[in-house]
Design an enzyme around this catalytic site. Sequence first.
Site, PDB file in Angstrom:
ATOM      1  N   LYS A  90       0.836  -1.202   0.000  1.00  0.00           N
ATOM      2  CA  LYS A  90       0.000   0.000   0.000  1.00  0.00           C
ATOM      3  C   LYS A  90       0.876   1.260   0.000  1.00  0.00           C
ATOM      4  O   LYS A  90       0.692   2.158  -0.819  1.00  0.00           O
ATOM      5  CB  LYS A  90      -0.924   0.006   1.235  1.00  0.00           C
ATOM      6  CG  LYS A  90      -1.899   1.146   1.231  1.00  0.00           C
ATOM      7  CD  LYS A  90      -2.312   1.556   2.624  1.00  0.00           C
ATOM      8  CE  LYS A  90      -1.245   2.427   3.252  1.00  0.00           C
ATOM      9  NZ  LYS A  90      -1.606   2.970   4.552  1.00  0.00           N
ATOM     10  N   ASP A 125      -6.019   0.984   0.733  1.00  0.00           N
ATOM     11  CA  ASP A 125      -6.035   0.967   2.191  1.00  0.00           C
ATOM     12  C   ASP A 125      -7.432   0.553   2.644  1.00  0.00           C
ATOM     13  O   ASP A 125      -8.270   0.146   1.826  1.00  0.00           O
ATOM     14  CB  ASP A 125      -5.626   2.339   2.764  1.00  0.00           C
ATOM     15  CG  ASP A 125      -6.717   3.389   2.567  1.00  0.00           C
ATOM     16  OD1 ASP A 125      -7.700   3.113   1.847  1.00  0.00           O
ATOM     17  OD2 ASP A 125      -6.592   4.480   3.151  1.00  0.00           O
TER      18      ASP A 125
END
Length: 216
Positions: A121, A139
């Site tokens: 991420k 996320d």
Amino acid sequence: MLKKERYQAFVAYFSAHNPDAETELHYSSPYELLVAVILSAQCTDKRINMVTPALFGRFPDAESLAAASADEIFPYIRSVSYPNNKSKHLVGMARMLMDDFGGVVPSDINALQKLPGVGRKTANVIASVVFQADAIAVDTHVFRVANRIGLTLKAKTPLAVEKQLVRYLPKETLGIAHHWLILHGRYICVARNPKCEICPITWMCKYYEQVIGKRK
Ligand code: SF4
């Protein structure tokens, strides 16, 4: 609504209503963004923005951070989540940046993921925001909102969500779509009780169609 229509509606709506969406983290260099994103895991951007001015003042670049110990960093970030681990990650990240990358934040997602504290991420955020790579970071907000709207189907992991979004979103919107989904998830499509009553995109939302619409 067909999947293709939903994607078109999503891009058209947010392009018109939030054409300048960007990260709410404060930063002035790739190094600062990398530090801020590492710190932001399981924490709010608001909280991170409160601690980074002093942190960046004391450790303005990878070199100064690499020369520090985790104990020296800890007081600056004690109010964020997991300060012990994050202090260690920051030192490790800065030392690897100095030793392996000449103190420069790399643009390659695989190289970024070698840095301590940097998962897929975070690597995608840096690649996308700093280097305009065709990448989208998933996320918790992006994961939840993409699934609720129906942009993604049966996507049970962040990687599955990422793959579907990369496949169906126009390349040039990948970077900004990340911010559209985060901001929508942060302020309207919140985790526990999505604020469907004030949501402007009910008409394209699969969750609304299947759950809220049927209650009425
Ligand atoms: S209608 Fe509700 S579930 Fe759908 S995007 Fe809006 S807030 Fe989220």
